[in-house]
Design a protein around this motif. Structure first.
Motif, PDB file in Angstrom:
ATOM      1  N   ASP A 298       0.966  -0.886   0.117  1.00 47.32           N
ATOM      2  CA  ASP A 298       0.412  -0.222   0.003  1.00 47.32           C
ATOM      3  C   ASP A 298       0.920   1.342   0.426  1.00 47.32           C
ATOM      4  OD1 ASP A 298      -2.479  -1.753   0.037  1.00 47.32           O
ATOM      5  OD2 ASP A 298      -2.490  -1.537   1.861  1.00 47.32           O
ATOM      6  N   ILE A 299       2.093   1.340   0.165  1.00 55.09           N
ATOM      7  CA  ILE A 299       3.241   1.961   0.504  1.00 55.09           C
ATOM      8  C   ILE A 299       3.720   2.092  -0.368  1.00 55.09           C
ATOM      9  CG2 ILE A 299       2.306   3.190   2.914  1.00 55.09           C
ATOM     10  CD1 ILE A 299       4.759   1.655   4.097  1.00 55.09           C
ATOM     11  N   ARG A 300       3.475   1.531  -1.266  1.00 53.13           N
ATOM     12  CA  ARG A 300       4.358   1.421  -2.597  1.00 53.13           C
ATOM     13  C   ARG A 300       6.196   0.846  -2.642  1.00 53.13           C
ATOM     14  NH1 ARG A 300       3.081   2.572  -7.482  1.00 53.13           N
ATOM     15  NH2 ARG A 300       5.449   3.407  -8.458  1.00 53.13           N
ATOM     16  N   LYS A 301       6.056   0.115  -1.474  1.00 53.18           N
ATOM     17  CA  LYS A 301       7.223  -0.710  -0.890  1.00 53.18           C
ATOM     18  C   LYS A 301       7.628  -1.116  -2.024  1.00 53.18           C
ATOM     19  CE  LYS A 301       8.966   0.403   3.182  1.00 53.18           C
ATOM     20  NZ  LYS A 301      10.755   1.570   3.235  1.00 53.18           N
ATOM     21  N   GLY A 302       8.844  -1.961  -2.096  1.00 51.57           N
ATOM     22  CA  GLY A 302       8.974  -2.827  -3.341  1.00 51.57           C
ATOM     23  C   GLY A 302       8.700  -2.496  -4.836  1.00 51.57           C
ATOM     24  N   LYS A 303       8.833  -1.187  -5.101  1.00 52.64           N
ATOM     25  CA  LYS A 303       8.136  -1.139  -6.927  1.00 52.64           C
ATOM     26  C   LYS A 303       9.412  -0.949  -7.363  1.00 52.64           C
ATOM     27  CE  LYS A 303       9.641   4.319  -5.383  1.00 52.64           C
ATOM     28  NZ  LYS A 303       9.733   5.661  -4.902  1.00 52.64           N
ATOM     29  N   LYS A 304      10.862  -1.664  -6.965  1.00 55.52           N
ATOM     30  CA  LYS A 304      11.243  -1.671  -8.274  1.00 55.52           C
ATOM     31  C   LYS A 304      11.233  -2.830  -8.841  1.00 55.52           C
ATOM     32  CE  LYS A 304      15.053   1.374  -6.638  1.00 55.52           C
ATOM     33  NZ  LYS A 304      16.025   2.064  -5.717  1.00 55.52           N
ATOM     34  N   LEU A 305       9.706  -4.074  -7.875  1.00 56.25           N
ATOM     35  CA  LEU A 305      10.622  -5.153  -8.554  1.00 56.25           C
ATOM     36  C   LEU A 305       9.334  -5.415  -9.912  1.00 56.25           C
ATOM     37  CD1 LEU A 305       9.941  -6.537  -4.848  1.00 56.25           C
ATOM     38  CD2 LEU A 305      11.534  -7.168  -6.353  1.00 56.25           C
TER      39      LEU A 305
END
Length: 389
Positions: free
Chosen positions: A229-236
């Motif tokens: 929800d807080i866009r963690k792992g957006k590089k995946l």
């Protein structure tokens, strides 16, 4: 003398002090990379097995359901004759089950079995961390047991892993935990332990989160949703994140609190500290968590680590835990079930006690009681399995 502790599969280095050829004290080896001079209570107590009055001091041969002491030379000759006769009948007539052992001894056993036209030994460990290995394979593509760089973390949360007692390598992780949790500039790195029972590890946590039994996976999946929800792992890759997002959609905060019994205040505190940490580390379930919930929890924990740290800097797959060589429980059960069907003549058991460790309905006792099977148990004590040899 420098040696290795075998009270658990961790393999801590020890120094055995000898006086007139008798070992009188065991301490940790300060030069060993795993335990660095420390040793747990089981390692200290290992000395007692040497002088235990119940220790078997000579080979025993069963005759008419009674144990007859024989000499070592006669035992060796008997075993040599049995294995030679079995190997002459054809391949795979000799099988071996062993505890977790080092590379040298494993190579020796394998060479011996190969010379008898048989495959290498099957490694048995009652707690083989199957759910953790399976979770690593599903998420990371590696059916292995990585070690954790706990000492480098700035936030630690455990979903039942009792690393101060029995989990993987307790002496090693106790030292890493001490380094991580030490007072630095007047503050400590927070440690949350989530479990239904307060273990020694939970008692040493800053926050012991008492949850409903079996709800650990729900809490872990809820945290995975919070991270997304807080866009963690957006590089995946989106192709990786999308199915996780869909799978964790039902695990809202309300559902997590209702299923786990946690308080809103403590759960919010965990979320804020975990999501705000620069190098957080999550650990999975405890030693014996081999049920479905244990697998789900470990998968969720792996996903959480991957989202919070896509580079997985705190997971070390180069220095793994030796217990990973242990076979799956299904393979061990199949091993015993196939003894009669495969016409095995000789079964060698090296310091294992499956008659005690496996369930009564596993078929181990029935397999060992076959009249046409010669069972050899390498054990220091007359345990449940040796009694059937």
């Amino acid at each position: 003398y420098a040696s290795t502790c075998r009270e658990c599969p961790a393999g801590c280095g020890i120094l055995a002090k000898n006086r007139e050829g008798r070992v009188i004290k065991i301490e940790g080896n300060p030069l060993h990379p795993i335990n660095r001079g420390k040793i747990c209570m089981r390692g200290q107590a290992a000395l007692q097995s040497v002088y235990n009055p119940d220790r078997i001091i000579t080979p025993l041969l069963r005759e008419n359901d009674r144990w007859k002491p024989i000499s070592f030379s006669k035992a060796q000759a008997l075993l040599k004759n049995k294995t030679h006769a079995a190997s002459q009948k054809g391949p795979e007539r000799i099988r071996m089950l062993t505890e977790v052992i080092g590379e040298s001894l494993l190579a020796l056993f394998t060479d011996a079995l190969n010379s008898w036209s048989a495959q290498g030994p099957l490694v048995f460990e009652p707690f083989a961390y199957e759910s953790l290995k399976s979770a690593n394979e599903k998420v990371f593509g590696r059916n292995e047991l990585a070690s954790y760089r706990m000492q480098e973390a700035d936030m630690l949360v455990s979903f039942g892993a009792d690393f101060l007692e029995t989990w993987l390598s307790p002496v090693e992780y106790a030292a890493k935990f001490k380094t991580m949790h030490a007072l630095k500039e007047g503050q400590k790195i927070p440690f949350y332990h989530l479990s239904s029972v307060q273990s020694l590890t939970g008692a040493n946590a800053d926050y012991w989160m008492a949850c409903t039994p079996g709800s650990e996976s729900i809490v872990a999946l809820g945290l995975v949703r919070q991270a997304l929800d807080i866009r963690k792992g957006k590089k995946l890759p989106w192709s990786f994140r999308k199915p996780i997002l869909e799978a964790t959609a039902p695990y809202t905060q309300d559902r997590v609190l209702e299923s786990s019994g946690l308080s809103l205040e403590l759960y919010d505190k965990l979320i804020i500290q975990l999501m705000g940490a620069a190098k957080p580390l999550a650990l999975g379930t405890g030693t014996g968590a081999g049920d479905l919930n244990g697998l789900q929890t470990n998968i969720a924990v792996n996903l959480l680590n991957l989202l919070l740290d896509p580079d997985l800097k705190l997971l070390d797959f180069n220095n793994r835990h030796r217990v990973e060589i242990a076979a799956r429980r299904s393979e061990v059960l199949e091993f015993f079930n196939r003894l009669h069907a495969d016409s095995v003549d000789v079964l060698i058991l090296n310091n294992v006690n499956p008659a005690f460790s496996l369930a009564p309905k596993s078929g181990v006792k029935k397999a060992l009681e076959q009249d046409d099977l010669f069972v050899v148990s390498f054990s220091n004590f007359m345990d449940e399995t040796s009694a059937l040899a």
